[in-house]
Write a protein that holds these residues in place. Structure first.
Motif, PDB file in Angstrom:
ATOM      1  N   UNK A   1      61.177   8.733 -34.243  1.00 34.70           N
ATOM      2  CA  UNK A   1      62.208   9.625 -33.735  1.00 34.70           C
ATOM      3  C   UNK A   1      61.725  10.379 -32.514  1.00 34.70           C
ATOM      4  N   UNK A   2      62.253  11.592 -32.336  1.00 35.55           N
ATOM      5  CA  UNK A   2      61.845  12.463 -31.247  1.00 35.55           C
ATOM      6  C   UNK A   2      60.963  13.575 -31.786  1.00 35.55           C
ATOM      7  N   UNK A   3      60.045  14.054 -30.933  1.00 34.60           N
ATOM      8  CA  UNK A   3      59.223  15.192 -31.291  1.00 34.60           C
ATOM      9  C   UNK A   3      57.743  14.904 -31.223  1.00 34.60           C
ATOM     10  N   UNK A   4      57.029  15.674 -30.412  1.00 35.82           N
ATOM     11  CA  UNK A   4      55.576  15.530 -30.356  1.00 35.82           C
ATOM     12  C   UNK A   4      55.124  14.342 -29.532  1.00 35.82           C
ATOM     13  N   UNK A   5      53.909  13.874 -29.848  1.00 40.35           N
ATOM     14  CA  UNK A   5      53.253  12.875 -29.021  1.00 40.35           C
ATOM     15  C   UNK A   5      53.738  11.448 -29.265  1.00 40.35           C
ATOM     16  N   UNK A   6      54.585  11.245 -30.275  1.00 37.90           N
ATOM     17  CA  UNK A   6      55.061   9.893 -30.551  1.00 37.90           C
ATOM     18  C   UNK A   6      55.858   9.314 -29.383  1.00 37.90           C
ATOM     19  N   UNK A   7      56.413  10.157 -28.551  1.00 38.77           N
ATOM     20  CA  UNK A   7      57.266   9.696 -27.456  1.00 38.77           C
ATOM     21  C   UNK A   7      56.510   9.490 -26.156  1.00 38.77           C
ATOM     22  N   UNK A   8      55.174   9.640 -26.178  1.00 43.16           N
ATOM     23  CA  UNK A   8      54.378   9.454 -24.955  1.00 43.16           C
ATOM     24  C   UNK A   8      53.409   8.302 -25.152  1.00 43.16           C
ATOM     25  N   UNK A   9      53.777   7.144 -24.628  1.00 42.37           N
ATOM     26  CA  UNK A   9      52.915   5.964 -24.648  1.00 42.37           C
ATOM     27  C   UNK A   9      52.199   5.869 -23.300  1.00 42.37           C
ATOM     28  N   UNK A  10      51.430   4.799 -23.095  1.00 45.32           N
ATOM     29  CA  UNK A  10      50.667   4.693 -21.847  1.00 45.32           C
ATOM     30  C   UNK A  10      50.658   3.264 -21.311  1.00 45.32           C
ATOM     31  N   UNK A  11      50.392   3.164 -20.024  1.00 51.16           N
ATOM     32  CA  UNK A  11      50.075   1.910 -19.337  1.00 51.16           C
ATOM     33  C   UNK A  11      48.762   2.116 -18.595  1.00 51.16           C
ATOM     34  N   UNK A  12      47.817   1.208 -18.767  1.00 61.27           N
ATOM     35  CA  UNK A  12      46.566   1.234 -18.004  1.00 61.27           C
ATOM     36  C   UNK A  12      46.532  -0.059 -17.204  1.00 61.27           C
ATOM     37  N   UNK A  13      46.810   0.042 -15.913  1.00 59.42           N
ATOM     38  CA  UNK A  13      47.041  -1.155 -15.098  1.00 59.42           C
ATOM     39  C   UNK A  13      46.064  -1.230 -13.936  1.00 59.42           C
ATOM     40  N   UNK A  14      45.731  -2.449 -13.487  1.00 53.77           N
ATOM     41  CA  UNK A  14      44.809  -2.618 -12.370  1.00 53.77           C
ATOM     42  C   UNK A  14      45.365  -2.016 -11.080  1.00 53.77           C
ATOM     43  N   UNK A  15      44.494  -1.446 -10.287  1.00 53.71           N
ATOM     44  CA  UNK A  15      44.899  -0.848  -9.020  1.00 53.71           C
ATOM     45  C   UNK A  15      45.420  -1.880  -8.036  1.00 53.71           C
ATOM     46  N   UNK A  16      45.023  -3.147  -8.219  1.00 46.31           N
ATOM     47  CA  UNK A  16      45.491  -4.180  -7.291  1.00 46.31           C
ATOM     48  C   UNK A  16      46.959  -4.500  -7.504  1.00 46.31           C
ATOM     49  N   UNK A  17      47.525  -4.070  -8.605  1.00 39.67           N
ATOM     50  CA  UNK A  17      48.958  -4.225  -8.850  1.00 39.67           C
ATOM     51  C   UNK A  17      49.682  -2.971  -8.380  1.00 39.67           C
ATOM     52  N   UNK A  18      50.960  -3.100  -8.102  1.00 38.80           N
ATOM     53  CA  UNK A  18      51.742  -1.959  -7.631  1.00 38.80           C
ATOM     54  C   UNK A  18      51.834  -0.890  -8.703  1.00 38.80           C
ATOM     55  N   UNK A  19      52.066   0.341  -8.270  1.00 41.10           N
ATOM     56  CA  UNK A  19      52.214   1.449  -9.216  1.00 41.10           C
ATOM     57  C   UNK A  19      53.418   1.195 -10.109  1.00 41.10           C
TER      58      UNK A  19
END
Length: 702
Positions: free
Chosen positions: A637-655
């Motif tokens: 659902x909504x609330x807290x850190x569950x709604x914040x995922x991440x991407x860790x991508x190479x700098x050679x690729x576009x932002x």
């Protein structure tokens, strides 16, 4: 370009490796015969040292031959056995092969008790595996050929030095690992060494870390469907009730996953992210990949390549892999039992039950599935596949029971980092360059369960608000008593005497109440279509207020005939999503941060949104929520850190994006763009610096 050895040199090197491994097995057998009283390599009258040595050599050779020839056949049979009993069967079958090998020694001087045979077989497999890996990883050609066996055979390249010039891409999903937890793992607030040194080196060197915000349904089913297939439309939760069929859709049920994938493909007209020369490993959905192993949505098919457990064969066909994983499996079960006992003795909450089969389930997720998925990815890399998407689920499983930052989590994060280091190391030996992208599908929020905090489940609260019978224990709670009193008053019923339920409950169908983390769904099966607020008030006058005013509930989503989608909060507050108008008090969505209204508005338009969508309360300062399931680390659902995922991508690729990246479908478009960029121009490998990877050789699969 690497120089190829002439055929006779390659054959000679292979023969030397076989002899070396045979010698290690022989020495191991001799040592074990000297240590273990129930394992003998000589007759009762005694034999010369030479004869004992010959016996050990023959035994080790026959055991190795049986492991190479008979073990794969046995593993094929194991595909019919539930995966959770695999650990015990590995030891038993390996010990049986050793007893068979000893019985085949011509003059019959080898013998062992069955229990001892299991130990001897395990130690010999481990020793042979270590020796083979030590020798093989120092020969690039042999190393590639060995790991390429983990991929499908028709994709092996005859010349390991040749491959496409454009980079391939490996997407590695760290299931449930939120952005904030990852940041703390690579940059500890106390200044200590990072828990994940490989990922830390990537984040500070070759890669960029980007957060992204999930949809309201912050769970793997919705997120991964959107990421792999470009659409998670009409996925309101992890599980939901569909009135037209009377069925409950559960994202991790094979038939449901297949149906959700079919709907997404039909909606987009596209097979998915991995349709072009892709592989899907350990996921809920295939992404259109031509090669899928341990993928739920295709496991219901009855084809040779897609049987439910067929993905395990390539890995466990090597008895050394099977033994090593089985040992780690048992160790993880014991570790969980020890950690659970320690948590109880410390008395620190919140806690949930961790008995029953959970230690086995945890070990399967953190050991067996991890080993199999990582090995499959290595095979894909060395066979030069264009796109690979794999899911490692260990963190998510443990965090549900131990919390997103519990002490138990540290070991899991270190294990994930070692797996990433291994994959990065193998990328250096791949026939083509690769981009390595790490991502998560959601985070996790901490907090005491709803039942633990308030003494009753969401289902009991709903039933009490409807004036329906509830268990006596739930009826005695403050929440249950208030809801039942409100229902009786609204229905003009007299006060109950004592705690007995009504003798004649209302003749209406009971509600279907489902939970997805801290998101609850309430449906009334006997009413076609989605019930309106007005219908709900007419049928159960006290229900909506009993829910909205409960201190453990943050807001409700209902459909109003007059105002459309409406969010209800405590004290009569409303947020009318069509106009953004707030009436009756404070905006119920305010504690859930910016973007909450957009996320809820999108879900309100889903055909299969429940009659009442219930989101638990959130403590804005700490981000704590109350799961409607038995989880102290939850999401959905909504609330807290569950709604914040991440991407860790190479700098050679576009932002990834100019501004905030919102929703799984947006992540799908970003990954599509990166695949197009990789296909359009040659690039170089984006693996981490060599420093943190120097110890990865020891973990290489045999």
């Amino acid at each position: 370009m690497r120089l190829r050895l002439p055929p006779w040199r390659r054959l000679g090197a292979a023969a030397l490796r076989i002899l070396a491994v045979w010698a290690v097995g022989t020495v191991t057998m001799l040592v074990l015969a000297g240590i273990l009283p129930d394992f003998r390599l000589q007759s009762s009258d005694g034999d010369s040292a030479t004869l004992i040595g010959i016996t050990a050599a023959i035994g080790a050779g026959v055991f190795g031959l049986l492991s190479a020839l008979v073990w794969p056949v046995l593993v094929r049979a194991l595909l019919l056995v539930p995966a959770l009993v695999l650990g015990l069967l590995v030891f038993f079958l390996n010990g049986s092969l050793l007893l068979l090998a000893l019985s085949l020694i011509p003059y019959g001087h080898g013998s062992a008790d069955p229990e001892t045979a299991v130990v001897v077989a395990a130690v010999m497999s481990a020793a042979s595996s270590a020796a083979s890996t030590f020798l093989t990883v120092r020969d690039d050609g042999a190393y590639r050929r060995r790991l390429s066996r983990l991929a499908d055979r028709d994709r092996r390249r005859a010349n390991a030095g040749e491959g496409p010039r454009t980079p391939g891409t490996v997407f590695l999903q760290l299931d449930g690992l939120g952005h904030e937890v990852l940041r703390e793992a690579i940059e500890p607030p106390d200044g200590s060494a990072p828990l994940m040194p490989t990922v830390a080196a990537m984040a500070t060197g070759s890669h960029r870390l980007t957060p992204w915000r999930t949809d309201w349904s912050s769970q793997t089913g919705g997120s991964q469907l959107g990421i792999l297939h470009g659409s998670n439309e009409d996925v309101p939760a992890f599980r939901w009730y569909e009135k037209e069929t009377g069925e409950v859709i559960v994202s991790n049920r094979p038939t449901s996953a297949a149906e959700l994938q079919r709907r997404a493909v039909e909606r987009t007209g596209d097979r998915g992210l991995l349709a072009l020369d892709g592989a899907s490993r350990g996921n809920l959905f295939s992404g259109g990949a031509g090669q899928a192993a341990l993928v739920l949505s295709v496991s219901v098919r009855r084809g040779r390549e897609n049987r439910s457990r067929a993905g395990y064969f390539a890995y466990f066909s090597d008895p050394a892999n099977a033994t090593r994983t089985a040992v780690s499996f048992v160790a993880e079960v014991l570790r969980e039992i020890g950690q659970s006992v320690r948590a109880r003795l410390r008395g620190k909450g919140p806690r949930v039950g961790r008995g029953g089969l959970y230690p086995v389930v945890r070990a399967f997720a953190t050991v067996v599935e991890r080993d199999v998925v990582v090995a499959a990815v290595l095979g894909d890399i060395l066979s030069g596949r264009t796109a690979v998407y794999a899911d490692l689920v260990g963190y998510d499983e443990v965090a549900h029971h131990s919390g997103p930052r519990g002490r138990d989590i540290r070991q899991v994060l270190r294990g994930l980092d070692r797996s990433i280091a291994l994959i990065a190391k193998v990328i250096e030996k791949a026939p083509r360059p690769y981009h390595l992208v790490l991502l998560s599908d959601h985070g996790q929020s901490h907090g005491e369960t709803f039942e633990s905090a308030y003494g009753l489940t969401l289902e009991n609260l709903v039933r009490a608000g409807c004036g329906l019978p509830v268990p006596r224990k739930a009826g005695r709670t403050l929440s249950g008593g208030e809801a039942r009193a409100a229902a009786r008053a609204a229905l003009h019923r007299p006060e109950e005497c004592g705690q007995e339920p009504p003798r004649k409950p209302p003749r209406t169908a009971g509600p279907v109440v489902l939970a997805s983390g801290n998101l609850g769904l309430v449906s009334f099966p006997d009413v076609p279509g989605r019930m309106s607020r007005e219908q709900l008030d007419a049928r159960h006058p006290a229900l909506l207020r009993a829910l909205a005013d409960h201190q453990g509930i943050g807001f409700l989503l209902v459909r109003s005939e007059e105002h459309g989608a409406v969010v209800l909060g405590p004290g009569g507050a409303e947020h009318r999503l069509a106009t953004g108008e707030i009436v009756g008090g404070r905006d119920p969505l305010e504690p859930f941060g910016h973007g909450a209204a957009d996320a809820v508005r999108r879900t309100a338009g889903f055909p299969h949104a429940a009659d009442i969508m219930v989101n638990s309360a959130v403590e804005p300062r700490t981000g704590r929520v109350h799961a409607f399931e038995e989880q102290i680390g939850s999401h959905g659902g909504l609330g807290g850190e569950q709604n914040r995922a991440f991407l860790l991508s190479p700098l050679v690729l576009s932002a990834p994006a100019d501004g905030e990246l919102v929703g799984a479908e947006s992540v799908h478009r970003v990954l599509r763009r990166w695949l197009a960029e990789a296909a359009g121009s040659p690039g170089t490998s984006t693996s981490p610096p060599a420093g943190p990877l120097e110890s990865a050789d020891a973990a290489l699969p045999a």
